[in-house]
Design an enzyme around this catalytic site. Structure first.
Site, PDB file in Angstrom:
ATOM      1  N   LYS A 165       0.859  -1.190   0.000  1.00 32.70           N
ATOM      2  CA  LYS A 165       0.000   0.000   0.000  1.00 32.70           C
ATOM      3  C   LYS A 165       0.897   1.242   0.000  1.00 32.70           C
ATOM      4  O   LYS A 165       1.167   1.835   1.051  1.00 32.70           O
ATOM      5  CB  LYS A 165      -0.920  -0.049   1.227  1.00 32.70           C
ATOM      6  CG  LYS A 165      -2.124   0.847   1.102  1.00 32.70           C
ATOM      7  CD  LYS A 165      -3.161   0.488   2.154  1.00 32.70           C
ATOM      8  CE  LYS A 165      -4.216   1.548   2.285  1.00 32.70           C
ATOM      9  NZ  LYS A 165      -5.040   1.764   1.103  1.00 32.70           N
TER      10      LYS A 165
HETATM   11  C1  LIG Z   1      -6.450  -0.544  -4.177  1.00 29.14           C
HETATM   12  C2  LIG Z   1      -7.145  -1.032  -2.952  1.00 29.14           C
HETATM   13  N1  LIG Z   1      -7.677  -2.265  -2.950  1.00 29.14           N
HETATM   14  C3  LIG Z   1      -8.315  -2.748  -1.869  1.00 29.14           C
HETATM   15  C4  LIG Z   1      -8.463  -1.993  -0.722  1.00 29.14           C
HETATM   16  C5  LIG Z   1      -9.152  -2.555   0.486  1.00 29.14           C
HETATM   17  O1  LIG Z   1      -8.208  -2.762   1.493  1.00 29.14           O
HETATM   18  P1  LIG Z   1      -8.653  -2.783   3.036  1.00 29.14           P
HETATM   19  O2  LIG Z   1      -9.812  -3.703   3.107  1.00 29.14           O
HETATM   20  O3  LIG Z   1      -7.452  -3.295   3.745  1.00 29.14           O
HETATM   21  O4  LIG Z   1      -9.012  -1.391   3.386  1.00 29.14           O
HETATM   22  C6  LIG Z   1      -7.922  -0.706  -0.676  1.00 29.14           C
HETATM   23  C7  LIG Z   1      -8.048   0.126   0.524  1.00 29.14           C
HETATM   24  O5  LIG Z   1      -7.159   0.243   1.277  1.00 29.14           O
HETATM   25  C8  LIG Z   1      -7.246  -0.216  -1.811  1.00 29.14           C
HETATM   26  O6  LIG Z   1      -6.723   1.012  -1.815  1.00 29.14           O
END
Ligand SMILES: Cc1ncc(COP(=O)(O)O)c(C=O)c1O
Length: 316
Positions: A165
């Site tokens: 991330k």
């Molecule tokens: C590209 C992307 N995919 C999926 C998610 C979902 O991740 P999470 O459930 O950990 O928030 C996020 C959000 O953080 C994201 O930015």
């Protein structure tokens, strides 16, 4: 102390910055910070939910572990371990006297050089910021959102690691979301470079067909969302069969239900994808949405460890 509810989009008055809680006005970043110019940072989005037992932070440990793993990939040197960062999140939440919040830990390379090998020169700064967040998608979060398939493709994991991330990765999401909003949609679905469904700009995607739940994984170039993992467990708890594998555009059109998952989006049903409209009857999505909202409040006896309770102010 009474809790102070933040207005939507309002930023909380105290940050945690490089080891200490500081008022916003005292936190500054050099205009030559590497992260500002090149997106060389990693972050998390975490939510605290208001509950009768005080604010409950959802899966805090898992978020901070992903944060540490993301930092490692970019050679960011975070000077605090995961338990210390978790404690900092809770302490600053209390200092801000918040009952609920969207929490944004961010680690980034600071000032020193324009070299594209910043880990050899630049300090790593760590910030934890707090803001209000209701429904990321407004009323659509419950009733269904209008989604388009983006003309932008999801970046290949051969170019950037999708499971990390990192700030710079979100340029891809910004292009897709801006195009979607410009064309009157709420959100975009990105296909990967092989034309398979990858994910939303900030959400994972699930399809339901004949009572079976399906989502993809890192082999489709997606982030492994913490909400995604939670929803898979909640489905299995309820004997809903779950398949992990590729999703095609045809699978989307053929699905009985499609929904997004994410910390901001929670469990958000899709009302339509471009011209294709889904039925308003969404029994699996609704059941999992309800289960998720119960779990984030710490009310799922099967997952008591998912919620970390942080008492406001002196109650911590
Ligand atoms: C590209 C992307 N995919 C999926 C998610 C979902 O991740 P999470 O459930 O950990 O928030 C996020 C959000 O953080 C994201 O930015």
């Amino acid at each position: 102390m009474p809790s102070v509810p933040l207005n939507h989009m309002e930023i909380a008055p105290f940050y945690w910055f490089d080891g200490a809680i500081s008022p916003r006005a005292e936190v500054s970043v050099d205009p030559f910070a590497h992260g500002l110019h090149y997106g060389t940072g990693v972050f998390e989005g975490v939510r605290a939910y208001a509950t009768p037992r005080g604010p409950a932070v959802f899966r805090l440990r898992e978020h901070m572990e992903r944060f540490a793993r993301s930092a490692q990939v970019y050679s960011l040197k975070i000077a605090w371990d995961v338990p210390t960062l978790c404690a900092a999140v809770l302490e600053t939440l209390a200092k801000n006297e918040l009952e609920s919040a969207y929490i944004r830990p961010l680690a980034f390379f600071g000032e020193k050089t324009i070299s594209l090998a910043p880990s050899f020169y630049c300090p790593t700064h760590v910030l934890i910021a707090y803001r209000a967040l209701g429904n990321y998608f407004g009323a659509g979060q419950e009733n269904g959102i209008r989604v388009t398939i983006s003309p932008w493709r999801k970046f290949s994991s051969k170019a950037l690691p999708s499971t990390v991330k990192a700030s710079g990765h979100y340029a891809n999401s910004v292009l897709a979301m801006t195009d979607a909003v410009t064309r009157g949609f709420d959100e975009a679905i990105l296909l990967n470079d092989r034309g398979e469904v990858a994910e939303g700009t900030g959400e994972n995607i699930f399809v339901v067909k004949d009572g079976v739940l399906r989502t993809n994984d890192r082999s489709a170039d997606v982030l492994h969302g913490i909400t995604r993992a939670s929803v898979i467990e909640l489905a299995r708890d309820r004997d809903v069969p779950v398949e992990i594998g590729p999703i095609s555009v045809d699978d989307l059109h053929d699905a009985d239900e499609v929904f997004f998952t994410g910390t901001a989006a929670e469990v958000t049903p899709l009302a339509c994808i471009d011209g294709h409209v889904f039925s308003n009857a969404r029994p699996v999505t609704l059941a999992l949405r309800e289960a998720y909202l119960q779990a984030v409040a710490g009310d799922d006896p099967r997952h008591p460890d998912w919620a970390t309770f942080a008492r406001v102010a002196s109650g911590v």
